[in-house]
Each structure stands twice: as structure tokens, then as C-alpha cells.
Design a protein around this motif. Structure first.
Motif, PDB file in Angstrom:
ATOM      1  N   HIS A 198       0.821  -1.213   0.000  1.00 16.67           N
ATOM      2  CA  HIS A 198       0.000   0.000   0.000  1.00 16.67           C
ATOM      3  C   HIS A 198       0.855   1.263   0.000  1.00 16.67           C
ATOM      4  O   HIS A 198       0.408   2.313  -0.473  1.00 16.67           O
ATOM      5  CB  HIS A 198      -0.945  -0.016   1.198  1.00 16.67           C
ATOM      6  CG  HIS A 198      -2.105  -0.951   1.019  1.00 16.67           C
ATOM      7  ND1 HIS A 198      -2.999  -1.242   2.019  1.00 16.67           N
ATOM      8  CD2 HIS A 198      -2.517  -1.671  -0.055  1.00 16.67           C
ATOM      9  CE1 HIS A 198      -3.907  -2.091   1.567  1.00 16.67           C
ATOM     10  NE2 HIS A 198      -3.634  -2.369   0.314  1.00 16.67           N
ATOM     11  N   GLY A 202      -0.211   0.095  -3.977  1.00 21.48           N
ATOM     12  CA  GLY A 202      -0.630  -1.235  -4.415  1.00 21.48           C
ATOM     13  C   GLY A 202       0.290  -1.814  -5.471  1.00 21.48           C
ATOM     14  O   GLY A 202       1.020  -1.092  -6.155  1.00 21.48           O
ATOM     15  N   GLU A 220      -5.956  -7.848  -1.414  1.00 20.67           N
ATOM     16  CA  GLU A 220      -5.828  -6.589  -0.666  1.00 20.67           C
ATOM     17  C   GLU A 220      -4.637  -5.776  -1.146  1.00 20.67           C
ATOM     18  O   GLU A 220      -4.676  -4.538  -1.173  1.00 20.67           O
ATOM     19  CB  GLU A 220      -5.651  -6.869   0.831  1.00 20.67           C
ATOM     20  CG  GLU A 220      -6.882  -7.341   1.565  1.00 20.67           C
ATOM     21  CD  GLU A 220      -6.583  -7.499   3.041  1.00 20.67           C
ATOM     22  OE1 GLU A 220      -6.159  -6.495   3.666  1.00 20.67           O
ATOM     23  OE2 GLU A 220      -6.737  -8.612   3.561  1.00 20.67           O
ATOM     24  N   ARG A 224      -5.376  -0.682  -8.151  1.00 23.57           N
ATOM     25  CA  ARG A 224      -6.540  -0.691  -9.033  1.00 23.57           C
ATOM     26  C   ARG A 224      -6.101  -1.193 -10.420  1.00 23.57           C
ATOM     27  O   ARG A 224      -5.120  -0.716 -10.988  1.00 23.57           O
ATOM     28  CB  ARG A 224      -7.129   0.708  -9.164  1.00 23.57           C
ATOM     29  CG  ARG A 224      -8.465   0.746  -9.908  1.00 23.57           C
ATOM     30  CD  ARG A 224      -9.008   2.170  -9.927  1.00 23.57           C
ATOM     31  NE  ARG A 224     -10.373   2.225 -10.461  1.00 23.57           N
ATOM     32  CZ  ARG A 224     -10.675   2.267 -11.748  1.00 23.57           C
ATOM     33  NH1 ARG A 224      -9.698   2.270 -12.648  1.00 23.57           N
ATOM     34  NH2 ARG A 224     -11.940   2.315 -12.142  1.00 23.57           N
ATOM     35  N   LYS A 249     -11.267  -3.577  -6.831  1.00 19.44           N
ATOM     36  CA  LYS A 249      -9.934  -3.242  -7.340  1.00 19.44           C
ATOM     37  C   LYS A 249      -9.880  -3.266  -8.872  1.00 19.44           C
ATOM     38  O   LYS A 249      -8.842  -2.965  -9.444  1.00 19.44           O
ATOM     39  CB  LYS A 249      -8.902  -4.260  -6.804  1.00 19.44           C
ATOM     40  CG  LYS A 249      -8.673  -4.226  -5.305  1.00 19.44           C
ATOM     41  CD  LYS A 249      -7.897  -2.989  -4.894  1.00 19.44           C
ATOM     42  CE  LYS A 249      -7.602  -2.982  -3.403  1.00 19.44           C
ATOM     43  NZ  LYS A 249      -6.514  -3.867  -2.993  1.00 19.44           N
ATOM     44  N   GLY A 251      -9.656  -5.872 -10.384  1.00 21.30           N
ATOM     45  CA  GLY A 251      -8.503  -6.758 -10.465  1.00 21.30           C
ATOM     46  C   GLY A 251      -8.760  -8.022 -11.264  1.00 21.30           C
ATOM     47  O   GLY A 251      -9.894  -8.372 -11.586  1.00 21.30           O
TER      48      GLY A 251
END
Length: 319
Positions: A198, A202, A220, A224, A249, A251
Motif C-alpha cells: 500500500h 498497491g 488486498e 486498481r 480493485k 482486479g
């Protein structure tokens, strides 16, 4: 010829040197006199009876070798130094390999060390760049950064202009990760890799060998539009995926393997490895991370050392 076989599924003691029939190259294959073979975690799973050879492939372990062409065939000259990606059978004095999975040995390193390159180079390039499409300026999170795959991923991603953070299980291994060029090393026994990721807003790409045990935290840790590529199941095969978190996200999760891919896909991967990675090895910009070598007859001791988890880089068997 001599080869290491698995007497029955189990621990390192299951590996025994035995006399086996010599392979006969089929059409489109070439016979290689093996100089050295790389040890991979997939070989450990094979030894335990959890990762069998595909149909028609030698039952003994070994997914990568270096050696010399035994007889001229299909564009290769007798005695030519080569490396090869296999679907099995590498712990042997000789192997028959589809020609699309055989490359001239890279310049700049000795032939024994070259045995530690085909599997890690093909795995890293196909997953990080062909599947996840890591871009310059993005952040790559590598789990197991001090291992063979981790070492290749760190070096190649840095050369491609990415930021790299990597996990490892000891202070010594974290130091090795930094020496390989990572921007930050994460001791997973003391630090939370999600928190570190983070700080980099990320991870755009995560290369994961753990599987189920890391699945939730990997999501987690994604940025993005991040891409999680699972290539190993050291932490289990069955996990719970929070789809809402993944969707939040934007993801993607990819699960990939190399051993069972069609021959034409493996050939394309190896073609790109030769084009993209071989020049970097020749220029000394990528170095194989070799920890230790063992004679073929000591395959059981080599696997015991591998299982101990203390190694940093590749372990090789020499013929």
C-alpha cells in the motif's frame, strides 16, 4: 543409462539412481547428453506423487537441463551446447526433447549454471510479461524473492523499468533480494506485505507461489487494475476469494502452469525467452542465481537440502 527415479511417493529418500531404457527421439525431437539438471518445487511435488508426468513423458522428475546435442537433428549440430525445457525426465544422463523447447545455450555463463535458467526464465517471462503484461513504472510484488524464480523476476522486472518489492523468510534472504536489485525486501515473518504494498499505492502485478493461504491478502495488496498471477500452491489449493474486494480493485486473478501447456505454446515462450533474455545474460545484466550443485547420484541429498528452505537460488544436479 542412469536416471533418478521415484521408488514410491514420499520424502527425499524416495529418489534412487537406477538403470532405465535410453530415450528414443520421436519425430520433431532431439537427443541431449545432459550436463546438469535444475531442481524445481514441481519436482518435489512430483516426488510426493502430487504432480505426475503428462501422458507419454518420462516418469522421473526434472523439468530443465543443460547439455550437448547427442546427434545432429532439426537444425542442431552434434556436440552443440544447449538448454531445454522439459515436461519430465531431466534427472537422467540423456533426454529426448521437442526441438521447440531446446535453445542454444546462452553466452556469458558456464554450461552447468545454464541448467538453472530454462524453467525460471520461461516461467517468469510468460507470466509476468506475456500474461500480466507488467509495464515500466509499475510495481511488481514477488513472493519468494530469494528463490530461483524470484531472482529472475526481480532482475528482469528492474531491467524493464518496474519497481520491485519481494518477500523472503529471513534477514539473510532479504539481503539477497536487495542485492538482486529489489527496491524493498519484506521479511514475511516480521512484516505485513499488504501494508508495504500500500505504500507503493498497491502492486500492479503479483507473482505468487503460495496459492490459497495468500489469496485474500494478495487481493488486498493489488493496485486498481492489478493482476495476480498464481503459479504455485505451497500454501494450499483451496481458498476463499472475496469477489467484491476483487471487483472493487478492478482486479484480475490468473492461475497458470507451464508443464501441461501445448507444445506450440511452450515453443513460443522459449522463442521469446531467447529473444528477450539471452542478450541480457550475454551482457552480464542477468545472472543465474545458483546456490549449490550435487552429483546426480546424490539427488536425495539435493532434495533434502531443497526441502530445508535454507537455499538462496537454484540447486542443480550434475551428470
Amino acid at each position: 543409462m542412469k536416471a533418478v527415479i521415484v521408488s514410491s511417493p514420499g520424502g527425499p529418500e524416495a529418489l534412487q539412481l537406477a538403470e532405465v531404457p535410453e530415450p528414443q527421439p520421436a519425430e520433431g525431437e532431439v537427443l541431449i547428453e545432459v550436463v546438469a539438471a535444475g531442481i524445481n518445487r514441481a519436482d518435489v511435488q512430483h516426488r510426493r506423487g502430487l504432480y505426475p508426468s503428462p501422458p507419454g513423458v518420462a516418469e522421473n522428475p526434472g523439468l530443465e537441463v543443460s547439455g550437448r546435442i547427442a546427434q545432429s537433428a532439426a537444425g542442431f549440430q552434434s556436440g552443440q551446447p544447449v538448454v531445454a525445457l522439459l515436461a519430465g525426465g531431466g534427472y537422467s544422463e540423456r533426454v529426448a526433447v521437442p526441438t521447440g523447447q531446446v535453445l542454444a545455450a546462452p553466452e556469458g555463463i558456464d554450461l552447468v549454471s545454464a541448467a538453472g535458467i530454462p524453467e525460471v526464465a520461461a516461467t517468469v517471462y510468460s507470466n509476468v510479461f506475456m500474461v500480466a503484461k507488467l509495464q515500466p513504472g509499475e510495481t511488481l510484488l514477488v513472493h519468494g524473492g530469494a528463490g530461483g524464480i524470484g531472482a529472475m523476476a526481480i532482475q528482469l522486472a528492474k531491467l524493464r523499468g518496474a519497481q520491485v518489492i519481494a518477500t523472503a523468510g529471513s534477514a539473510e534472504k532479504c539481503q539477497r533480494v536487495l542485492e538482486l536489485g529489489a527496491d524493498e525486501a519484506i521479511n514475511y515473518r516480521e512484516q505485513d506485505f499488504v501494508e508495504v504494498a500500500h505504500r507503493y499505492r498497491g502492486a500492479n502485478v503479483i507473482l505468487d507461489v503460495m496459492g490459497a493461504s495468500y489469496l485474500g491478502r494478495n487481493v488486498e495488496a493489488l493496485a486498481r487494475g492489478g493482476r495476480l498471477v498464481v503459479i504455485g500452491l505451497q500454501g494450499g489449493a483451496h481458498g476463499e476469494l472475496d469477489l467484491a474486494a476483487l471487483m472493487g480493485k478492478w482486479g484480475s486473478v490468473y492461475g497458470t502452469g507451464l508443464r501441461y501447456r501445448p507444445l506450440e505454446e511452450k515453443a513460443e515462450i522459449m522463442r521469446q525467452v531467447e529473444e528477450q533474455i539471452w542478450p541480457l545474460i550475454a551482457e552480464g545484466k542477468i545472472n543465474p542465481s545458483i546456490d549449490k550443485t550435487f552429483p546426480l547420484a546424490e539427488a536425495a541429498a539435493a532434495h533434502e537440502y531443497f526441502d530445508s528452505g535454507v537455499h538462496q537460488g537454484k540447486i542443480l544436479l550434475t551428470v
